[in-house]
Design an enzyme around this catalytic site. Sequence first.
Site, short mmCIF file in Angstrom:
data_model
loop_
_atom_site.label_atom_id
_atom_site.label_comp_id
_atom_site.label_asym_id
_atom_site.label_seq_id
_atom_site.Cartn_x
_atom_site.Cartn_y
_atom_site.Cartn_z
N GLU A 157 13.93 74.78 21.43
CA GLU A 157 13.08 73.65 21.06
C GLU A 157 11.69 74.09 20.62
O GLU A 157 11.13 73.54 19.68
CB GLU A 157 12.98 72.69 22.24
CG GLU A 157 12.52 71.31 21.81
CD GLU A 157 12.59 70.33 22.97
OE1 GLU A 157 13.50 70.46 23.81
OE2 GLU A 157 11.72 69.44 23.02
N ASP A 158 11.14 75.09 21.29
CA ASP A 158 9.72 75.40 21.07
C ASP A 158 9.44 76.68 20.29
O ASP A 158 8.30 76.93 19.94
CB ASP A 158 8.99 75.51 22.43
CG ASP A 158 9.02 74.20 23.19
OD1 ASP A 158 9.28 73.17 22.55
OD2 ASP A 158 8.77 74.21 24.41
#
Length: 753
Positions: free
Chosen positions: A97-98
């Site tokens: 996600e990051d």
Amino acid sequence: MTPNSSSAYVPNEELENKTIVRKYYDLLKVLYHRTTPADRKLIRKAFVLATNAHNGVRRKSGEPYIYHPIEVAMICCEEMNLGTTSVVCALLHDVVEDTEYTLEDIREIFGDTVAEIIDGLTKISDLVIDNKNISLQAENYKKIFLSMLKDVRVILIKLADRLHNMRTLDSMPPEKQLKIASETSFFYVPFAHRLGLYSIKSELEDYAMRYTNPTEYYAIADRLKETEEQRETLIQDFVKPIVEELNKEGIQVEVSSRTKSVYSIHQKMIRKNIPFDDIYDIFAVRFVFDSPESEEFEICWRIYKVVCLLYQTNPSRDRNFLMHPKANGYQSLHVTAMSKAGRWVEVQIRSKRMDVIAEKGLAAHYRYKEENEEANVTDTDVSDKLEDWLSKTREILNSKDADALEFLKEVRLNLELKEIYVFTPKGDMKTLPAGSTVLDFAYLLHTNLGDHCIGAKVNYNIVPVDKELRNGDQVEVITSKKQMPKLEWIEVVRTPKARRSIRDFFRNEQKQMNISGEQMLREYFSQLGVEYNEENLQKIMTATLKKSPEEFWNDIVTHKITKDRVQKILSMKNPKEMAEFQKKVSEEIANKSLDQLIEEQLNETPNVFMLDDDYEQIKYVLADCCNPLPGDQVVGFQVADNRIVIHQTSCRHAIEQMSKFGNRIIKTKWRKGQDIAFLSGIRITGFDRKGMIKEIVDVVSSQMDLNIRLLNIESKNNVFTGTMMLYIQSVRALTNLIDKLKAIDQVEKVERI
Ligand code: MN
């Protein structure tokens, strides 16, 4: 401690790198005994990848981001007893996600299982609690549930992630704190509860309350601190004689005591409306012993006996979860005893094995197919239960008819798990969600019992199917062969199993009806020598003005559409003939006399007793003092020869009877959506004038399309009083009528009689 007390963080890379390495070794230490060298290699790989991926990124607190995944991994192994795969996934949970890593990168390096779990975790992006758009919200939840249910480890890692975020919530801006705190109590707490993660659940609840209700939170937390010493002494005095006695008997126990959480104390204060000092079960003392599984129960009861001999106990608070563990696996024996200091103390007695489940939940005993992982305790019963729940929830998700909102309701019910314990006539204990009714119990025992249930004897009293059950009730289901499930039962039941069974019944019934209808119609066609085809079928449906195929097949099966009629329709040649026929049909529908309708409907039971002649002949009468209508609040009274008289709850006679013969009151409800008219009276007063009667009749018959049974007009000194009896469907229709009558010029008063 107060929120936002953390002082500004000063970055120091050298120190931070040391901390990262220390945290990593702490993690390995906890994991060591349940990993192989290959496992540890994999964990190292995940750790290195995550550290590099998050390099240079900091959390809101200012700390290096990698602290977070390591802490989450730590919670997974230390507080949830999870193994290698989960720890690897926890370390990697924010990478896709990051950072620039993709799911495919993860799949390549760590394989499919890890990739699937990470995928599930990534899809659970920020939840938004939005009360205004609940259906959108529900859709959102549905998606989240779907990804969570891929693998129970997704839920567990997500919970660990949330727990760490709650522990570090202080560094978030206040508005974010509130949002995160409320979604924690709305969404994650029920999951933790459902999975039996008691300590994590309480911690989440307490953290959430700290931010959503800080005043009350700190008031209680401070009181707990103030009374801590006093509690310590009390516990020690209470425990000492028990331990001495147990030692004499050769039973070794570990004693621990835990104070109720701030949140649960607060709940109890609200529920019972009492101050802090009046809560007597602020703490529980736990006796945990080590023994082979075969001796567990016996030792539990021996400890129980010692407690009972030393102290006065309150048997009504005894809880036996030994034979009947809670649905989330909790097993323990509880007894509440009066200490010498005059305070009640809850004593929990259990084995080490039971204690692990109680503390770390079902998940602790869930046997993963993780390679090389030493399974903790292979309690198949427990893992079956978890698997059972997961598959039930998946089932709800996959059922086509559940819309998102209904789904949300069901899943939340499924999570909430406030349970009651009820007994069969033979004394078997069954567990049901709180709020369950007689019907839920019947369906729990067997679908057949549910389908034919007409009521039950609860603690020897006869009750209707919608009677809500209470803890400790003894329930004997009463059935009748004639009874069939009713559509409104869907509203009566609260367990998904019962609801599904009822739906299935109607689905099957309609299917059967369709099949028999079609068979009969084919038979007619062949007897008439006509080809059975779409065109002819359509012709009959059009002629008989049927709106749905269901209605059509029902009418065939119940001989409302006869062979003669089919023949007639098929013989029609032109549109004019068809139009005339249709007109006749619509007149038939309209002309069915109301009396006939009422009689038909009255022969069915119009309320919730569902007790029919197989059991006891119970007939009901509508009281003529208040003429209750569908939609009115009603109450029934049992009178001689088992008849029940139905009154409006506001009726004078009813109130009088209720006070005198409370034991004869029978809860009564109208069946929903029933299409039945009842005789009702109206009195109209006003000033007489020309054309008044015509206008009144006009409103009633033409505008409202109601059937007047009796109309009586008296006129005196220019003031007229009209009494009218008419058939009316519901209170709503009646109110509507009254409003319309009041609007007539010079009508002064319209009232129901
Ligand atoms: Mn995270």
